[in-house]
Design an enzyme around this catalytic site. Structure first.
Site, PDB file in Angstrom:
ATOM      1  NE  ARG A   1      -2.280  -1.896   3.228  1.00 25.14           N
ATOM      2  CZ  ARG A   1      -2.058  -3.195   3.432  1.00 25.14           C
ATOM      3  NH1 ARG A   1      -2.467  -4.080   2.553  1.00 25.14           N
ATOM      4  NH2 ARG A   1      -1.416  -3.612   4.494  1.00 25.14           N
TER       5      ARG A   1
ATOM      6  CD  GLU B   1       2.460 -11.964  16.966  1.00 25.08           C
ATOM      7  OE1 GLU B   1       1.906 -12.409  17.981  1.00 25.08           O
ATOM      8  OE2 GLU B   1       1.847 -11.387  16.054  1.00 25.08           O
TER       9      GLU B   1
END
Length: 179
Positions: free
Chosen positions: A62, A99
């Site tokens: 994006r 993560e």
């Protein structure tokens, strides 16, 4: 229907995506609205009026949409920073922590010249890992990160503090609590 007055009002929230407990902030609804998209680009540009920017770098994916529009308005070149294996010419790479695991971002090794002042753009600032990888790539090529700009910030995840600890300016148009 009332006219939205701020960028945040154009952003859709999708609960439990991509996993339970996550509130996904979807900017595609902002991009779909001509007035909202224009407002976002104008607000991303505003702090840089009169400041030398030589290139705009956008983080996949994006950040390409936003960065391309910002570069156009500033009349400067655009540099895509992509996931490993997506760019066709010689690249340099920077790993960063996820993560669970690690990812790698790349940029063409000739995309930024020493001394170029670069504005780094993306849609979302969360932990700051992807943005920091982009910063490191720009710096490896001798560029100077003039600033970083985002549509959304998730303050609880600490990305702003991470980038500011690197001595960077952080500009975000809106913030959402939570993840």
């Amino acid at each position: 229907m009332p006219t939205p007055r701020d960028v945040k009002s154009f952003i859709r929230t999708i609960p439990d995506f991509p996993q339970p407990g996550i509130m996904f902030r979807d900017v595609t609804t902002l991009f779909q609205d001509a007035r909202g998209f224009r407002m976002a680009i104008d607000q991303l540009l505003h702090p840089y009026a009169g400041i030398r920017i030589d290139k705009v770098a956008g983080l996949e994916a994006r950040g390409f949409i936003l960065g391309g529009a910002v570069a156009h308005q500033l009349s400067v070149g655009f540099v895509p920073i992509r996931k490993k294996g997506k760019l066709p010419a010689r690249t340099i790479e920077q790993a960063y922590a996820l993560e669970y695991g690690e990812a790698v971002m790349e940029v063409h090794d000739d995309a930024i010249q020493p001394g170029d002042r670069v504005l780094l753009v993306d849609d979302l600032l969360a932990t700051g890992g992807t943005a920091e990888a982009g910063v490191r790539l720009i710096e490896q090529l001798g560029g100077e990160v003039a600033s970083t700009a985002f549509i959304i910030e998730l303050p609880e995840l600490g990305g702003r503090k991470r980038l500011e600890a690197l001595g960077l300016d952080v500009h975000a148009l809106c913030a959402f609590e939570g993840h």
